[in-house]
Design a protein around this motif. Structure first.
Motif, PDB file in Angstrom:
ATOM      1  N   ASN A   6     -52.230  23.080 -21.947  1.00  0.00           N
ATOM      2  CA  ASN A   6     -51.608  22.104 -20.928  1.00  0.00           C
ATOM      3  C   ASN A   6     -50.977  22.191 -20.160  1.00  0.00           C
ATOM      4  O   ASN A   6     -50.822  21.176 -18.892  1.00  0.00           O
ATOM      5  N   THR A   7     -49.804  22.521 -20.284  1.00  0.00           N
ATOM      6  CA  THR A   7     -48.385  22.174 -19.638  1.00  0.00           C
ATOM      7  C   THR A   7     -48.390  23.476 -18.151  1.00  0.00           C
ATOM      8  O   THR A   7     -47.886  22.672 -17.098  1.00  0.00           O
ATOM      9  N   TRP A   8     -49.993  24.463 -18.160  1.00  0.00           N
ATOM     10  CA  TRP A   8     -49.608  24.423 -16.552  1.00  0.00           C
ATOM     11  C   TRP A   8     -50.565  24.684 -16.000  1.00  0.00           C
ATOM     12  O   TRP A   8     -51.053  24.293 -14.822  1.00  0.00           O
ATOM     13  N   LEU A   9     -52.407  24.813 -17.147  1.00  0.00           N
ATOM     14  CA  LEU A   9     -53.321  24.339 -15.721  1.00  0.00           C
ATOM     15  C   LEU A   9     -54.065  22.830 -15.964  1.00  0.00           C
ATOM     16  O   LEU A   9     -55.199  23.116 -15.214  1.00  0.00           O
ATOM     17  N   ASN A  10     -53.680  22.195 -16.816  1.00  0.00           N
ATOM     18  CA  ASN A  10     -53.344  20.708 -15.857  1.00  0.00           C
ATOM     19  C   ASN A  10     -52.896  20.154 -15.395  1.00  0.00           C
ATOM     20  O   ASN A  10     -52.835  19.118 -15.104  1.00  0.00           O
ATOM     21  N   THR A  15     -47.390  22.594  -7.393  1.00  0.00           N
ATOM     22  CA  THR A  15     -46.603  21.956  -8.678  1.00  0.00           C
ATOM     23  C   THR A  15     -46.278  23.754  -8.973  1.00  0.00           C
ATOM     24  O   THR A  15     -47.286  24.088  -9.402  1.00  0.00           O
ATOM     25  N   LYS A  16     -44.922  23.791  -8.773  1.00  0.00           N
ATOM     26  CA  LYS A  16     -43.797  24.901  -9.468  1.00  0.00           C
ATOM     27  C   LYS A  16     -45.032  25.880 -10.520  1.00  0.00           C
ATOM     28  O   LYS A  16     -45.317  26.798 -11.607  1.00  0.00           O
ATOM     29  N   GLY A  17     -44.704  25.046 -11.424  1.00  0.00           N
ATOM     30  CA  GLY A  17     -45.233  24.964 -13.141  1.00  0.00           C
ATOM     31  C   GLY A  17     -46.818  26.373 -12.973  1.00  0.00           C
ATOM     32  O   GLY A  17     -47.102  26.571 -13.712  1.00  0.00           O
ATOM     33  N   TYR A  18     -47.837  24.832 -12.970  1.00  0.00           N
ATOM     34  CA  TYR A  18     -49.159  25.806 -12.394  1.00  0.00           C
ATOM     35  C   TYR A  18     -48.877  27.136 -11.998  1.00  0.00           C
ATOM     36  O   TYR A  18     -49.429  28.285 -12.341  1.00  0.00           O
ATOM     37  N   MET A  19     -47.854  27.407 -10.727  1.00  0.00           N
ATOM     38  CA  MET A  19     -48.201  28.618  -9.974  1.00  0.00           C
ATOM     39  C   MET A  19     -47.414  29.722 -10.802  1.00  0.00           C
ATOM     40  O   MET A  19     -48.140  30.805 -11.235  1.00  0.00           O
TER      41      MET A  19
END
Length: 366
Positions: A6-10, A15-19
Motif C-alpha cells: 500500500n505504501t506505493w500502489l495506493n 508522488t515520488k513514492g509511487y514513481m
C-alpha cells in the motif's frame, strides 16, 4: 495486500513514492517476464493485452495507473527477487474494444494533453454500465457499436420527413462545424510526431430533389422549382395532365446549335433564350437578409405561394462563416434521378400501366 504494498500502489500517481514503486516493479518485471525489450503492460488501458517497451509501460502506469485487475500481481512482482520463475498474470474480465489500443498508439511518444486525459477518464467510466443487464443506452460504448446493439442517433424518427424543421435537428452539428472552422481541434500527426490544429469545412451537401429543398430552403415545387434557373425557370401548366412541365431546355445549348432551330422535334418554336446565371452565395445571403424562419409547425400552409416567393427559409448553413463564399452548396444524388428517368422511359416504351407517360391526357396537352 500487505501494508508494504500500500505504501506505493495506493499513493497518488504524481508522488515520488509511487514513481519509485513503478520503477521497482519495472526492474523486477523486465528481468522475470520481459521478452527482449518488451513486456505486457498491466495499466488501466492495456490490461495486460499489449506488448510495449519498458519505458512505455512505465509511462502508462504513471499516466493511467494500474488496472484494478492486476494490482495484486503488480505488487507480487515488485517483491520478487532479481530472478525467479515466470508467473502469469491472470484476469477474468477483458473489454474487447479497440479504442484503447488506438489511443495508446497515438499518445505513446508525446503523451496526452489535459483534454485527452479527460477523455481517457470518460472512456474508463463509459465501460461501466449504469444498470447491469439493462437497455442499450447503459452499455459500454464498445458494446453499443456492435451491429446487434446499434442505434442510429442521426436518424430522424417518424413516418414523415422533417421538412424545414431539419435545421432544428442539425443545429448541434452546425455549432460543431463552426468550432472546427474557427478554433479547430488539437490533432496528433503520427508521421511527424507533432500536434497541430485541425480545421474542417463543409464543401456541399448531397441529397435527392426533395432533400434539396429541405437543405437549401428553395422550394422544389411550383412554377419556379428549378434552383439553377431560379427566378427565370421556364414552366408550363398542362391542364389535362394537371401537372407543371419545365420547358425550354434548349436554352442551355450553344447559340449556334442546330437543335435551337429545330421546330418540328420540339415545341414548334426557335429557341432564342439563354440560360440564367446562377445565383452566388452572397446574392442569396443578400436576398434572405432579415428573413425570419418559422420552425416547429406541422402541416402549416405557406403564407405566400412558392410561385411568387420560392424561399421557404434561410438555410442554417448560412450560419457557417464561409458558406456564402462556397462555389457549390447542394448537389443532387444522380442515382435517384437516373432511376426516375429510367422508369419513365421504360414505362412508356413498354406501355406499362401506371408508368407510361403516353396517355390520353398527355395527347390532349400536346
Amino acid at each position: 495486500m500487505t501494508e508494504k504494498g500500500n505504501t506505493w500502489l495506493n499513493l497518488p500517481k504524481y508522488t515520488k513514492g509511487y514513481m519509485d514503486g513503478v520503477k521497482l516493479y519495472m526492474k523486477k518485471a523486465m528481468a522475470n517476464f520481459g521478452r527482449g525489450e518488451k513486456i505486457k503492460c498491466p495499466c488501466r488501458k492495456c490490461e495486460n493485452r499489449l506488448w510495449w517497451g519498458g519505458s512505455d509501460v512505465e509511462r502508462h502506469l504513471i499516466w493511467s495507473g494500474p488496472s484494478p485487475l492486476f494490482i495484486q500481481s503488480i505488487y507480487d512482482v515488485s517483491l520478487l527477487a532479481d530472478k525467479t520463475d515466470n508467473v502469469e498474470f491472470e484476469h477474468n474480465t477483458r473489454f474487447g474494444d479497440n479504442l484503447d489500443d488506438m489511443l495508446d498508439v497515438i499518445y505513446s511518444d508525446v503523451g496526452p494533453n489535459d483534454d485527452a486525459r479527460k477523455f481517457y477518464r470518460l472512456v474508463d467510466e463509459g465501460k461501466q454500465p449504469l444498470y447491469p443487464g439493462f437497455v442499450n443506452y447503459n452499455r459500454p460504448p464498445w458494446l453499443n457499436i456492435k451491429p446487434e446493439n446499434l442505434i442510429l442517433s442521426t436518424s430522424i424518427p417518424g413516418p414523415n420527413d422533417p421538412g424545414n424543421n431539419i435545421d432544428v435537428y442539425i443545429q448541434p452539428l452546425i455549432e460543431e462545424l463552426k468550432e472546427l472552422w474557427k478554433k479547430g481541434v488539437e490533432t496528433y500527426n503520427a508521421a511527424t510526431n507533432q500536434k497541430f490544429k485541425l480545421r474542417a469545412s463543409v464543401l456541399w451537401t448531397i441529397s435527392d430533389f426533395p432533400g434539396y429543398a429541405m437543405m437549401s430552403g428553395w422550394s422544389t415545387k411550383g412554377k419556379l422549382a428549378c434552383p439553377v434557373c431560379h427566378y427565370e425557370t421556364s414552366s408550363m401548366y398542362f391542364k389535362h395532365s394537371k401537372k407543371l412541365c419545365y420547358m425550354n431546355h434548349r436554352k442551355f445549348l450553344d447559340p449556334n446549335h442546330k437543335w435551337r432551330f429545330d421546330k418540328r422535334r420540339f415545341n414548334g418554336e426557335v429557341e432564342t433564350g439563354t440560360s440564367a446565371p446562377m445565383l452566388t452565395g452572397r446574392q442569396v445571403a443578400e436576398i434572405l437578409d432579415g428573413y425570419e424562419n418559422s420552425f416547429g409547425g406541422v402541416g402549416k400552409k405557406r403564407k405566400v405561394s412558392c410561385d411568387i416567393n420560392p424561399w421557404n427559409k434561410k438555410s442554417i448553413f448560412f450560419d457557417l462563416p464561409y458558406w456564402k463564399d462556397n462555389l457549390t452548396w447542394h448537389n443532387l444524388d444522380v442515382m435517384h434521378i437516373e432511376k426516375n428517368i429510367c422508369d419513365s422511359v421504360l414505362g412508356t416504351l413498354l406501355n406499362i400501366g401506371g408508368k407510361t407517360k403516353d396517355h390520353l391526357a398527355a395527347r390532349l396537352d400536346l
